[in-house]
Scaffold this motif. Structure first.
Motif, PDB file in Angstrom:
ATOM      1  N   PHE A  96       0.668  -1.202   0.022  1.00 19.75           N
ATOM      2  CA  PHE A  96       0.030   0.171   0.041  1.00 19.75           C
ATOM      3  C   PHE A  96       0.923   1.164   0.055  1.00 19.75           C
ATOM      4  CE2 PHE A  96      -2.688   3.170   2.321  1.00 19.75           C
ATOM      5  CZ  PHE A  96      -3.388   3.254   1.231  1.00 19.75           C
ATOM      6  N   GLN A  97       2.008   1.192   0.707  1.00 22.16           N
ATOM      7  CA  GLN A  97       2.730   2.343   0.605  1.00 22.16           C
ATOM      8  C   GLN A  97       3.243   2.712  -0.750  1.00 22.16           C
ATOM      9  OE1 GLN A  97       2.994  -0.164   2.735  1.00 22.16           O
ATOM     10  NE2 GLN A  97       3.597   0.381   4.935  1.00 22.16           N
ATOM     11  N   GLU A  98       3.756   1.749  -1.593  1.00 25.51           N
ATOM     12  CA  GLU A  98       4.264   1.745  -2.876  1.00 25.51           C
ATOM     13  C   GLU A  98       3.043   2.448  -3.783  1.00 25.51           C
ATOM     14  OE1 GLU A  98       7.441  -1.677  -3.692  1.00 25.51           O
ATOM     15  OE2 GLU A  98       5.273  -2.039  -3.638  1.00 25.51           O
ATOM     16  N   PHE A  99       1.920   1.740  -3.280  1.00 18.07           N
ATOM     17  CA  PHE A  99       0.619   2.019  -4.117  1.00 18.07           C
ATOM     18  C   PHE A  99       0.326   3.815  -3.967  1.00 18.07           C
ATOM     19  CE2 PHE A  99      -3.953   2.451  -4.661  1.00 18.07           C
ATOM     20  CZ  PHE A  99      -3.922   1.967  -6.194  1.00 18.07           C
ATOM     21  N   PHE A 100       0.280   4.018  -2.704  1.00 18.08           N
ATOM     22  CA  PHE A 100      -0.439   5.359  -2.799  1.00 18.08           C
ATOM     23  C   PHE A 100       0.762   6.608  -3.069  1.00 18.08           C
ATOM     24  CE2 PHE A 100       0.884   5.103   1.974  1.00 18.08           C
ATOM     25  CZ  PHE A 100       1.775   6.035   2.099  1.00 18.08           C
ATOM     26  N   GLN A 101       1.923   6.131  -3.075  1.00 19.89           N
ATOM     27  CA  GLN A 101       2.935   7.082  -3.596  1.00 19.89           C
ATOM     28  C   GLN A 101       3.174   7.329  -5.132  1.00 19.89           C
ATOM     29  OE1 GLN A 101       6.536   5.592  -1.785  1.00 19.89           O
ATOM     30  NE2 GLN A 101       6.048   6.139   0.152  1.00 19.89           N
ATOM     31  N   GLU A 102       2.745   6.207  -5.768  1.00 16.44           N
ATOM     32  CA  GLU A 102       2.590   6.096  -7.213  1.00 16.44           C
ATOM     33  C   GLU A 102       1.469   6.450  -8.019  1.00 16.44           C
ATOM     34  OE1 GLU A 102       4.506   2.420  -8.383  1.00 16.44           O
ATOM     35  OE2 GLU A 102       6.009   2.797  -7.167  1.00 16.44           O
ATOM     36  N   ILE A 103       0.313   6.306  -7.558  1.00 16.96           N
ATOM     37  CA  ILE A 103      -0.964   6.428  -8.028  1.00 16.96           C
ATOM     38  C   ILE A 103      -1.350   7.899  -7.760  1.00 16.96           C
ATOM     39  CG2 ILE A 103      -3.303   5.753  -7.890  1.00 16.96           C
ATOM     40  CD1 ILE A 103      -1.657   3.834  -9.281  1.00 16.96           C
ATOM     41  N   ASP A 104      -1.803   8.618  -8.780  1.00 16.29           N
ATOM     42  CA  ASP A 104      -2.258   9.878  -8.901  1.00 16.29           C
ATOM     43  C   ASP A 104      -4.081   9.878  -8.705  1.00 16.29           C
ATOM     44  OD1 ASP A 104       0.067  11.109  -9.136  1.00 16.29           O
ATOM     45  OD2 ASP A 104       0.124  10.693 -11.548  1.00 16.29           O
ATOM     46  N   GLU A 105      -4.722   8.964  -8.968  1.00 18.68           N
ATOM     47  CA  GLU A 105      -5.962   9.113  -8.765  1.00 18.68           C
ATOM     48  C   GLU A 105      -6.727   9.150  -7.459  1.00 18.68           C
ATOM     49  OE1 GLU A 105      -4.558   6.358 -10.499  1.00 18.68           O
ATOM     50  OE2 GLU A 105      -5.146   6.762 -12.788  1.00 18.68           O
ATOM     51  N   THR A 106      -7.829   9.359  -7.258  1.00 19.93           N
ATOM     52  CA  THR A 106      -8.420   9.383  -5.969  1.00 19.93           C
ATOM     53  C   THR A 106      -9.483   8.451  -5.936  1.00 19.93           C
ATOM     54  OG1 THR A 106     -10.008  11.337  -6.268  1.00 19.93           O
ATOM     55  CG2 THR A 106      -7.555  11.653  -5.343  1.00 19.93           C
ATOM     56  N   TYR A 107     -10.067   7.914  -4.767  1.00 19.11           N
ATOM     57  CA  TYR A 107     -11.204   6.932  -4.566  1.00 19.11           C
ATOM     58  C   TYR A 107     -12.264   7.430  -3.702  1.00 19.11           C
ATOM     59  CZ  TYR A 107      -7.869   3.414  -6.719  1.00 19.11           C
ATOM     60  OH  TYR A 107      -7.257   2.809  -7.679  1.00 19.11           O
ATOM     61  N   ASP A 108     -13.570   6.985  -4.077  1.00 21.57           N
ATOM     62  CA  ASP A 108     -14.753   7.618  -3.320  1.00 21.57           C
ATOM     63  C   ASP A 108     -14.862   6.923  -2.118  1.00 21.57           C
ATOM     64  OD1 ASP A 108     -15.119   9.650  -5.196  1.00 21.57           O
ATOM     65  OD2 ASP A 108     -16.591   8.362  -6.528  1.00 21.57           O
ATOM     66  N   LEU A 109     -14.444   5.628  -2.169  1.00 13.57           N
ATOM     67  CA  LEU A 109     -14.451   4.659  -1.149  1.00 13.57           C
ATOM     68  C   LEU A 109     -13.280   4.194  -0.962  1.00 13.57           C
ATOM     69  CD1 LEU A 109     -16.146   3.698   1.387  1.00 13.57           C
ATOM     70  CD2 LEU A 109     -16.943   1.847  -0.302  1.00 13.57           C
ATOM     71  N   LEU A 110     -12.739   4.083   0.422  1.00 16.91           N
ATOM     72  CA  LEU A 110     -11.462   3.155   0.532  1.00 16.91           C
ATOM     73  C   LEU A 110     -11.961   2.197   1.796  1.00 16.91           C
ATOM     74  CD1 LEU A 110      -8.681   5.811   1.127  1.00 16.91           C
ATOM     75  CD2 LEU A 110      -9.391   4.594  -1.033  1.00 16.91           C
ATOM     76  N   ILE A 111     -11.669   1.056   1.537  1.00 19.16           N
ATOM     77  CA  ILE A 111     -12.030   0.026   2.686  1.00 19.16           C
ATOM     78  C   ILE A 111     -10.827  -0.908   2.766  1.00 19.16           C
ATOM     79  CG2 ILE A 111     -12.953  -1.613   0.893  1.00 19.16           C
ATOM     80  CD1 ILE A 111     -15.197  -2.224   3.144  1.00 19.16           C
ATOM     81  N   ALA A 112     -10.785  -1.296   4.215  1.00 18.43           N
ATOM     82  CA  ALA A 112      -9.594  -2.001   4.927  1.00 18.43           C
ATOM     83  C   ALA A 112     -10.020  -2.937   5.965  1.00 18.43           C
ATOM     84  CB  ALA A 112      -8.482  -1.218   5.041  1.00 18.43           C
ATOM     85  N   ASN A 113      -9.624  -4.195   5.968  1.00 19.72           N
ATOM     86  CA  ASN A 113      -9.344  -4.800   7.098  1.00 19.72           C
ATOM     87  C   ASN A 113      -7.842  -5.080   7.422  1.00 19.72           C
ATOM     88  OD1 ASN A 113      -9.547  -6.861   9.008  1.00 19.72           O
ATOM     89  ND2 ASN A 113     -10.602  -8.496   7.942  1.00 19.72           N
ATOM     90  N   PRO A 114      -7.380  -4.244   8.096  1.00 14.11           N
ATOM     91  CA  PRO A 114      -5.728  -4.074   8.149  1.00 14.11           C
ATOM     92  C   PRO A 114      -5.419  -4.955   9.338  1.00 14.11           C
ATOM     93  CG  PRO A 114      -6.727  -2.410   9.423  1.00 14.11           C
ATOM     94  CD  PRO A 114      -7.935  -2.953   8.808  1.00 14.11           C
ATOM     95  N   PRO A 115      -3.805  -5.456   9.045  1.00 11.25           N
ATOM     96  CA  PRO A 115      -3.387  -6.064  10.084  1.00 11.25           C
ATOM     97  C   PRO A 115      -3.322  -5.415  11.434  1.00 11.25           C
ATOM     98  CG  PRO A 115      -1.712  -5.262   8.727  1.00 11.25           C
ATOM     99  CD  PRO A 115      -3.101  -5.141   8.117  1.00 11.25           C
ATOM    100  N   PHE A 116      -3.538  -5.639  12.632  1.00 13.23           N
ATOM    101  CA  PHE A 116      -3.788  -4.960  13.664  1.00 13.23           C
ATOM    102  C   PHE A 116      -3.060  -5.399  15.088  1.00 13.23           C
ATOM    103  CE2 PHE A 116      -8.101  -6.586  13.043  1.00 13.23           C
ATOM    104  CZ  PHE A 116      -8.082  -7.502  13.899  1.00 13.23           C
ATOM    105  N   PHE A 117      -2.301  -6.526  15.064  1.00  9.55           N
ATOM    106  CA  PHE A 117      -1.589  -7.087  16.367  1.00  9.55           C
ATOM    107  C   PHE A 117      -0.417  -6.251  16.465  1.00  9.55           C
ATOM    108  CE2 PHE A 117      -4.106 -10.800  17.895  1.00  9.55           C
ATOM    109  CZ  PHE A 117      -5.255 -10.774  16.709  1.00  9.55           C
ATOM    110  N   THR A 118      -0.372  -5.330  17.192  1.00 11.88           N
ATOM    111  CA  THR A 118       0.541  -4.405  17.615  1.00 11.88           C
ATOM    112  C   THR A 118       1.652  -5.188  18.400  1.00 11.88           C
ATOM    113  OG1 THR A 118      -0.526  -3.575  19.490  1.00 11.88           O
ATOM    114  CG2 THR A 118      -0.682  -2.455  17.248  1.00 11.88           C
ATOM    115  N   GLU A 119       1.236  -6.196  19.003  1.00 14.96           N
ATOM    116  CA  GLU A 119       2.544  -7.119  19.919  1.00 14.96           C
ATOM    117  C   GLU A 119       2.861  -8.251  18.780  1.00 14.96           C
ATOM    118  OE1 GLU A 119      -1.619  -9.516  20.461  1.00 14.96           O
ATOM    119  OE2 GLU A 119      -0.792  -7.250  20.113  1.00 14.96           O
ATOM    120  N   GLU A 120       4.032  -8.660  19.479  1.00 16.85           N
ATOM    121  CA  GLU A 120       4.696  -9.715  18.648  1.00 16.85           C
ATOM    122  C   GLU A 120       3.934 -11.081  18.731  1.00 16.85           C
ATOM    123  OE1 GLU A 120       7.846 -11.055  16.343  1.00 16.85           O
ATOM    124  OE2 GLU A 120       7.619  -8.988  17.194  1.00 16.85           O
ATOM    125  N   VAL A 121       3.464 -11.606  17.556  1.00 10.79           N
ATOM    126  CA  VAL A 121       2.589 -12.859  17.527  1.00 10.79           C
ATOM    127  C   VAL A 121       3.161 -13.976  16.886  1.00 10.79           C
ATOM    128  CG1 VAL A 121       0.256 -11.425  17.865  1.00 10.79           C
ATOM    129  CG2 VAL A 121       1.151 -12.067  15.278  1.00 10.79           C
TER     130      VAL A 121
END
Length: 236
Positions: A96-121
């Motif tokens: 996603f980091q590469e994507f948002f740095q390179e893409i110029d378009e915008t979107y009307d809806l972004l949706i994400a079920n992101p990774p979220f375990f902040t501790e070591e698993v």
């Protein structure tokens, strides 16, 4: 081959570290798809579940996804091509980091079920552990990219642990994204809130705050949860 069959599409998931789960289905069913939106982006698509839910729920012509991991990317493309909406779905192979740095378009809806375990698993399954850990897509990166890619009329929907809600919203404020809808999710009435469903935009509107309970007892679902997910699950 591990296949999860929904009412209008199937998810093949044998190559994916993260399988179909309640969080993803819930987010895809819950998100408010506003009239007039023309483009959707599924961030960290995995199997492609969220993008497929958006295709089923809307007539939006442009539904893109971005997925970094090779096997998940290939599986996402397979699932897109096997669906009746293949002409509207496209997956980019990138972080996603590469994507948002390179893409110029915008979107009307972004949706994400992101990774979220902040501790070591560590479950012994390295790909799954990486997919679940927040460090692979820190909330700061997720929100910065969302703010860059979101159209002026757009919204960003996400599901995160309830314990991270305050921290996430504080980070969102720094990139001028504000909550419009919050639904806090409990497994049943007797357990603490586990997840937060959030929909944010650039507008500071009055926040609609609700609570959703999934089960009355084990495998006996509440009517609210059934109503929300019945268009997807075969047994609802």
């Amino acid at each position: 081959m591990k296949i999860f069959q929904f009412k209008q599409f199937a998810i093949t998931q044998d190559k994916c570290a993260m399988k179909v789960g309640t969080d993803g289905v819930l987010l895809g069913a819950w998100v408010d798809i506003q009239d007039g939106i023309e483009s959707v982006l599924d961030i960290g698509a995995g199997t492609g579940l969220l993008a497929l839910q958006m295709a089923q729920r809307s007539g939006v012509d442009t539904i893109d996804a971005v997925e970094l991991h090779n096997d998940a990317f290939e599986q996402c493309v397979e699932n897109f091509e096997a669906s009746e909406w293949s002409d509207r779905l496209f997956c980019y192979h990138a972080s996603f980091q590469e994507f948002f740095q390179e893409i110029d378009e915008t979107y009307d809806l972004l949706i994400a079920n992101p990774p979220f375990f902040t501790e070591e698993v560590s479950s012994g399954n390295t790909p799954r552990d990486k997919a679940r850990q927040e460090r692979s897509l820190p909330f700061e990166h997720l929100l910065f990219g969302a703010a860059k890619l979101l159209s002026s009329k757009g919204s960003f929907a996400v599901i995160i642990p309830f314990s991270e809600e305050g921290h996430f919203l504080e980070l969102a404020k720094h990139v001028q994204l504000f909550p419009n809808r919050i639904t806090r999710v409990r497994g049943n009435k007797k357990v603490p809130v586990k997840r937060s469903l959030l929909q944010l935009s650039r507008n500071q509107n009055e926040i609609e705050i609700k609570e959703l309970v999934i089960e009355k007892e084990r495998h006996v679902y509440t009517q609210e949860y059934i109503n929300l997910t019945k268009d997807f699950y075969l047994k609802m």
